[in-house]
Scaffold this motif. Structure first.
Motif, mmCIF file in Angstrom:
data_model
loop_
_atom_site.group_PDB
_atom_site.id
_atom_site.type_symbol
_atom_site.label_atom_id
_atom_site.label_comp_id
_atom_site.label_asym_id
_atom_site.label_seq_id
_atom_site.Cartn_x
_atom_site.Cartn_y
_atom_site.Cartn_z
ATOM 1 N N ILE A 5 0.858 -1.186 0.000
ATOM 2 C CA ILE A 5 0.000 0.000 0.000
ATOM 3 C C ILE A 5 0.893 1.234 0.000
ATOM 4 O O ILE A 5 1.702 1.430 0.906
ATOM 5 C CB ILE A 5 -0.932 0.021 1.224
ATOM 6 N N ASN A 7 1.377 5.518 -0.473
ATOM 7 C CA ASN A 7 0.897 6.887 -0.664
ATOM 8 C C ASN A 7 2.101 7.806 -0.731
ATOM 9 O O ASN A 7 3.223 7.396 -0.457
ATOM 10 C CB ASN A 7 -0.119 7.311 0.406
ATOM 11 N N TRP A 11 2.082 8.529 6.538
ATOM 12 C CA TRP A 11 1.042 7.779 7.242
ATOM 13 C C TRP A 11 0.666 8.408 8.577
ATOM 14 O O TRP A 11 -0.360 8.073 9.157
ATOM 15 C CB TRP A 11 1.514 6.347 7.479
ATOM 16 N N GLU A 18 -4.331 10.239 4.073
ATOM 17 C CA GLU A 18 -3.691 9.460 5.139
ATOM 18 C C GLU A 18 -4.722 8.624 5.898
ATOM 19 O O GLU A 18 -4.481 7.456 6.217
ATOM 20 C CB GLU A 18 -2.964 10.396 6.115
ATOM 21 N N SER A 21 -5.697 5.705 3.772
ATOM 22 C CA SER A 21 -4.634 4.699 3.707
ATOM 23 C C SER A 21 -4.613 3.838 4.964
ATOM 24 O O SER A 21 -4.417 2.619 4.897
ATOM 25 C CB SER A 21 -3.275 5.381 3.510
ATOM 26 N N ARG A 22 -4.819 4.473 6.118
ATOM 27 C CA ARG A 22 -4.837 3.705 7.371
ATOM 28 C C ARG A 22 -6.040 2.760 7.413
ATOM 29 O O ARG A 22 -5.924 1.606 7.839
ATOM 30 C CB ARG A 22 -4.854 4.660 8.562
ATOM 31 N N LYS A 37 3.266 -1.259 4.291
ATOM 32 C CA LYS A 37 2.869 0.145 4.161
ATOM 33 C C LYS A 37 4.096 0.975 3.811
ATOM 34 O O LYS A 37 5.148 0.820 4.422
ATOM 35 C CB LYS A 37 2.254 0.653 5.466
ATOM 36 N N SER A 39 5.540 5.016 2.244
ATOM 37 C CA SER A 39 5.318 6.395 1.818
ATOM 38 C C SER A 39 6.434 6.793 0.871
ATOM 39 O O SER A 39 7.576 6.357 1.022
ATOM 40 C CB SER A 39 5.310 7.331 3.029
ATOM 41 N N GLU A 48 5.408 4.856 9.206
ATOM 42 C CA GLU A 48 5.118 3.636 8.491
ATOM 43 C C GLU A 48 6.154 2.550 8.794
ATOM 44 O O GLU A 48 7.209 2.803 9.348
ATOM 45 C CB GLU A 48 5.060 3.887 6.982
ATOM 46 N N ASN A 87 -2.135 5.053 -3.622
ATOM 47 C CA ASN A 87 -2.937 6.251 -3.345
ATOM 48 C C ASN A 87 -2.055 7.456 -3.647
ATOM 49 O O ASN A 87 -1.610 8.159 -2.748
ATOM 50 C CB ASN A 87 -3.378 6.271 -1.884
#
Length: 404
Positions: A5, A7, A11, A18, A21-22, A37, A39, A48, A87
């Motif tokens: 995942i 972004n 996070w 955000e 995403s969580r 996870k 970023s 993260e 994302n």
């Protein structure tokens, strides 16, 4: 299934991307998936499990930068990733992700979080006219919009020409990402229709779910906060940037009822300017999290979303609805209008008419019985349309389809 995942914002922050995403990570854990996870942002402090450091310079060379591509490839190979769920609101980060997914033959799912996929400035509003844009980028008017917006932010005489020259490249990348991704998820009906009209991409419309903890709050007994003889708090929560209508806030505050206060929770590049022009009835809280934010929402009488851009699915509106607070926004096609019309819990002002906006706010402040009727059924809509269970079922179906 092992899912990466991604972004590009971090996070540990409090914005809509955000939060989504969580929630997405929690949903995947409930589905029995293993998640990694990550970023792509190194400029903010994050929490993260894994941080991918990508160069932050926003120039066209980044599109062909192998650093991010190599880092992503290593992560995907190390953790034997079965699916990438991105994302990403930035074309420069999105393109290397796409290249990795194709090279390693890993399915790619995109969740859209902004209109920048169809518009170089991300507003889908024509500047300086402030009209809803129906043009397809890249269009000659895109250069006018970029110049109109960036002249207030530019720190270099060559920045605006550079941004204008990038418009065709960025538009091409976004088009490539959306057309070739295995699945595109859109939380907005309006965006879903526009995406098909402009690019022929059939996105899956799934509204973002509300945090389960917030939904539990929705079932708590309501504490009445709107009374003519009590405090009247008008609340703005969001990033202090141009597209959120931040520069309208002093004028809105000036037109409020004498008893009303405008509370602003958030931070951003316009914070200093807002401090300089704030009215006596404005209170700036800075960035709020957790209980502080929740308590301020509970005290609020009306939540305002004066965005001058077309929003995707403003999470602050869902937070307001959880606490049965009415919302006032401009009548512009997008997420803010969708949510207010879906629930009936708010009013829409004439586009970018500050006086009409303030009049709508004052009307709600002066008519608590109307507010009570307006927000009576909002929880039913939230519990029907925005639950984790609904999203989990649809997401599992998408994952199974793209992996198989």
């Amino acid at each position: 299934m092992d899912i990466l995942i991604l972004n590009n914002t971090g996070w540990g922050l409090g914005g809509g991307v955000e939060e989504y995403s969580r929630i997405l990570a929690d949903i995947n854990l409930e589905l029995g998936n293993r998640i990694i996870k990550a970023s792509l942002n190194r400029t903010r402090r994050t929490y993260e499990d894994l941080v991918l450091y990508a160069r932050t310079e926003k120039h066209i060379v980044n599109i062909f930068d192998n650093y991010l591509e190599k880092s992503l490839s290593k992560v995907c190979l190390r953790f034997k990733i079965d699916l990438i769920h991105a994302n990403i609101t930035d074309a420069y980060n999105g393109y290397p992700i796409f290249k990795v997914s194709r090279k390693l033959k890993i399915p790619l799912v995109f969740t859209i979080h902004g209109w920048n996929y169809l518009c170089p400035i991300g507003w889908k509003i024509m500047l300086p006219e402030f009209k809803v844009c129906k043009k397809i980028a890249p269009h000659p008017h895109c250069a006018i919009c970029v110049a109109s917006l960036k002249k207030h932010e530019s720190r270099s005489p060559i920045e605006i020409p550079l941004k204008i020259t990038r418009i065709p490249y960025v538009s091409y990348i976004y088009r490539k990402l959306l057309q070739d991704a295995d699945c595109v998820i859109s939380p907005s009906k309006t965006f879903t229709l526009e995406l098909y009209r402009e690019l022929g991409v059939k996105a899956q419309y799934i509204p973002n779910p509300v945090n389960p903890a917030l939904l539990r709050d929705a079932l708590e007994p309501r504490v009445e906060s709107i009374r003519k003889d009590e405090e009247q708090i008008v609340l703005f929560i969001g990033r202090l940037v141009h597209e959120k209508g931040v520069l309208f806030l002093p004028e809105i505050a000036r037109r409020l009822n004498p008893k009303a206060e405008l509370h602003v929770a958030g931070t951003g590049p316009l914070e200093e300017k807002l401090m300089r022009y704030r009215m006596p009835n404005m209170i700036l809280h800075g960035l709020l999290f957790g209980e502080e934010k929740k308590n301020l929402l509970k005290r609020a009488s009306v939540v305002i979303v004066p965005s001058v851009c077309r929003e995707m699915l403003p999470y602050v509106i869902l937070e307001a609805f959880v606490h049965r607070k009415p919302v006032v926004a401009f009548d512009v096609e997008g997420g803010q209008k969708e949510l207010i019309e879906m629930t009936g819990s708010g009013l829409l002002a004439k586009p970018f008419d500050i006086q009409d906006f303030a009049d709508k706010v004052n009307y709600l402040l002066q008519n608590p019985d109307e507010v009570e009727n307006m927000t009576r059924n909002v929880h039913k809509v939230l519990l029907k349309e925005f639950t984790i269970d609904n999203y989990k079922e649809k997401l599992a179906r998408i994952y199974n389809n793209v992996v198989s």
